[in-house]
Design a protein around this motif. Structure first.
Motif, mmCIF file in Angstrom:
data_model
loop_
_atom_site.group_PDB
_atom_site.id
_atom_site.type_symbol
_atom_site.label_atom_id
_atom_site.label_comp_id
_atom_site.label_asym_id
_atom_site.label_seq_id
_atom_site.Cartn_x
_atom_site.Cartn_y
_atom_site.Cartn_z
ATOM 1 N N ARG A 117 0.847 -1.197 0.000
ATOM 2 C CA ARG A 117 0.000 0.000 0.000
ATOM 3 C C ARG A 117 0.879 1.242 0.000
ATOM 4 N NH1 ARG A 117 -1.815 -1.523 5.645
ATOM 5 N NH2 ARG A 117 0.411 -1.874 5.522
ATOM 6 N N GLU A 118 0.255 2.383 -0.212
ATOM 7 C CA GLU A 118 1.010 3.636 -0.245
ATOM 8 C C GLU A 118 1.873 3.797 0.999
ATOM 9 O OE1 GLU A 118 -2.151 3.405 -1.181
ATOM 10 O OE2 GLU A 118 -2.645 4.846 -2.772
ATOM 11 N N GLU A 119 1.321 3.425 2.158
ATOM 12 C CA GLU A 119 2.050 3.632 3.413
ATOM 13 C C GLU A 119 3.255 2.706 3.560
ATOM 14 O OE1 GLU A 119 -1.210 3.089 3.005
ATOM 15 O OE2 GLU A 119 -2.051 1.900 4.658
ATOM 16 N N ASP A 120 3.366 1.720 2.693
ATOM 17 C CA ASP A 120 4.550 0.851 2.703
ATOM 18 C C ASP A 120 5.729 1.471 1.960
ATOM 19 O OD1 ASP A 120 3.290 -1.304 4.101
ATOM 20 O OD2 ASP A 120 2.242 -1.826 2.243
ATOM 21 N N ALA A 121 5.483 2.583 1.284
ATOM 22 C CA ALA A 121 6.543 3.194 0.478
ATOM 23 C C ALA A 121 7.506 3.980 1.365
ATOM 24 C CB ALA A 121 5.933 4.115 -0.577
ATOM 25 N N ILE A 122 8.789 3.697 1.213
ATOM 26 C CA ILE A 122 9.826 4.483 1.878
ATOM 27 C C ILE A 122 9.943 5.826 1.146
ATOM 28 C CG2 ILE A 122 12.293 4.558 2.446
ATOM 29 C CD1 ILE A 122 10.954 2.341 3.979
ATOM 30 N N TRP A 123 10.040 6.901 1.886
ATOM 31 C CA TRP A 123 10.154 8.268 1.348
ATOM 32 C C TRP A 123 8.995 8.620 0.421
ATOM 33 C CZ3 TRP A 123 15.203 5.888 -0.437
ATOM 34 C CH2 TRP A 123 16.077 5.720 0.661
ATOM 35 N N GLY A 124 7.902 7.917 0.562
ATOM 36 C CA GLY A 124 6.775 8.182 -0.324
ATOM 37 C C GLY A 124 7.075 7.907 -1.782
ATOM 38 N N ALA A 125 8.068 7.052 -2.032
ATOM 39 C CA ALA A 125 8.513 6.816 -3.414
ATOM 40 C C ALA A 125 7.756 5.638 -4.026
ATOM 41 C CB ALA A 125 10.023 6.558 -3.437
ATOM 42 N N TYR A 126 6.805 5.939 -4.869
ATOM 43 C CA TYR A 126 6.081 4.880 -5.572
ATOM 44 C C TYR A 126 5.386 5.442 -6.804
ATOM 45 C CZ TYR A 126 1.933 6.819 -3.263
ATOM 46 O OH TYR A 126 0.955 7.659 -2.827
ATOM 47 N N VAL A 127 5.152 4.529 -7.733
ATOM 48 C CA VAL A 127 4.288 4.787 -8.880
ATOM 49 C C VAL A 127 2.931 4.228 -8.479
ATOM 50 C CG1 VAL A 127 3.916 4.148 -11.300
ATOM 51 C CG2 VAL A 127 6.217 4.651 -10.495
ATOM 52 N N ASP A 128 1.874 4.711 -9.039
ATOM 53 C CA ASP A 128 0.507 4.244 -8.739
ATOM 54 C C ASP A 128 0.468 2.762 -8.334
ATOM 55 O OD1 ASP A 128 -2.117 3.482 -8.709
ATOM 56 O OD2 ASP A 128 -2.596 4.273 -10.699
ATOM 57 N N PRO A 129 0.139 2.447 -7.060
ATOM 58 C CA PRO A 129 0.166 1.049 -6.616
ATOM 59 C C PRO A 129 -0.787 0.146 -7.390
ATOM 60 C CG PRO A 129 0.041 2.520 -4.731
ATOM 61 C CD PRO A 129 -0.194 3.368 -5.957
ATOM 62 N N GLY A 130 -1.791 0.747 -8.028
ATOM 63 C CA GLY A 130 -2.678 -0.055 -8.865
ATOM 64 C C GLY A 130 -2.022 -0.484 -10.162
ATOM 65 N N GLY A 131 -0.872 0.104 -10.429
ATOM 66 C CA GLY A 131 -0.127 -0.282 -11.619
ATOM 67 C C GLY A 131 -0.402 0.637 -12.797
ATOM 68 N N ILE A 132 0.506 0.612 -13.730
ATOM 69 C CA ILE A 132 0.298 1.350 -14.977
ATOM 70 C C ILE A 132 0.047 0.340 -16.087
ATOM 71 C CG2 ILE A 132 1.686 3.324 -14.231
ATOM 72 C CD1 ILE A 132 3.888 2.318 -16.182
ATOM 73 N N TRP A 133 -0.659 0.768 -17.084
ATOM 74 C CA TRP A 133 -1.057 -0.130 -18.167
ATOM 75 C C TRP A 133 0.151 -0.560 -18.986
ATOM 76 C CZ3 TRP A 133 -5.631 -2.309 -18.176
ATOM 77 C CH2 TRP A 133 -6.698 -1.658 -17.517
ATOM 78 N N PRO A 134 0.040 -1.734 -19.607
ATOM 79 C CA PRO A 134 1.087 -2.165 -20.534
ATOM 80 C C PRO A 134 1.393 -1.097 -21.569
ATOM 81 C CG PRO A 134 -0.425 -3.971 -20.138
ATOM 82 C CD PRO A 134 -1.001 -2.759 -19.444
#
Ligand SMILES: [Cu+2]
Length: 195
Positions: A117-134
C-alpha cells in the motif's frame, strides 16, 4: 557465468561495501543507469517484464516470474550513493499485466504482504500502486536520504511474493550508482538480464 560481463569494465570499488559480495558479480554501471556525479543524481530506466517473452520462449526456464530489467527475486541489487537524487523512468513492457514500482523496506519471503500500500513506500517513493497499463510509462523521483537496504518492488497483488523485486542499497562512500548481479540467485539456464 562471469563471461556475461566480460565486455564491461569493472568499476573500481571495494567489495567490502557489499556484504555477501563473494557470491555476486563485480559492481558495474549498466546501460540503463546514467550517473551525474556533479549533480549527485542518477537516472535509471527500469522496464517491467523486460525479457518475460524471451523466458517464455525457452524450455526449462521458470517462466512465471515477472521481472524488472530481466531481474527478479533479488538477483540484482541497484546501489546508489547516500543523498543522491534518483530519477527512475519506469516502463511497463508487459503485453497484458499492469505493473508498478515502489521503494520498500526489505522483506523475507514469509513477511511479504500480498500487496503493498502507499504507506509501505519508503520516502513516499512509488508509482501508482494499482499499476500502470502495458506499454505505458511513469516517472519516480526521490532522494535516497538514508543509507540502508531496501527493495524496489511491484506493489500489485502477489507480484512481490512471486518475485517481482530487486535489491536497492543506499550506501555511504559510493562514487556513483551501479548494479550488482547475484549469480547464485540465477538459475543457470535462465537468460541474462539487461546489461
Ligand atoms: Cu507487477
Amino acid at each position: 557465468m562471469l563471461a556475461r560481463f566480460a565486455q564491461l569494465a569493472p568499476v573500481a570499488l571495494t567489495l567490502s561495501l557489499f556484504p555477501g559480495a563473494a557470491q555476486a558479480g563485480e559492481p558495474f554501471v549498466p546501460s540503463w543507469i546514467k550517473n551525474d556525479p556533479a549533480a549527485k543524481s542518477a537516472a535509471v530506466e527500469i522496464i517491467a517484464d523486460w525479457n518475460v517473452v524471451a523466458r517464455y520462449a525457452k524450455e526449462n526456464v521458470r517462466t512465471d516470474i515477472m521481472d524488472f530489467n530481466g531481474y527478479w527475486g533479488g538477483n540484482l541489487t541497484l546501489a546508489v550513493p547516500t543523498g543522491w537524487s534518483v530519477r527512475i523512468e519506469f516502463i511497463n513492457h508487459s503485453s497484458m499485466i499492469k505493473h508498478s514500482l515502489m521503494v520498500t523496506r526489505t522483506y523475507t519471503q514469509l513477511e511479504m504482504p500480498i500487496k503493498l500500500r502507499e504507506e509501505d513506500a519508503i520516502w513516499g517513493a512509488y508509482v501508482d500502486p494499482g499499476g500502470i497499463w502495458p506499454q505505458h510509462d511513469a516517472q519516480l523521483n526521490f532522494v535516497a536520504k538514508q543509507s540502508g537496504s531496501y527493495f524496489l518492488a511491484c506493489p500489485r497483488e502477489n507480484h512481490l511474493r512471486d518475485g517481482q523485486w530487486i535489491g536497492f542499497e543506499v550506501r555511504d562512500g559510493l562514487e556513483q550508482a551501479m548494479a550488482i548481479v547475484h549469480e547464485d540467485k540465477f538459475p543457470p539456464e535462465d537468460p541474462p538480464g539487461r546489461l
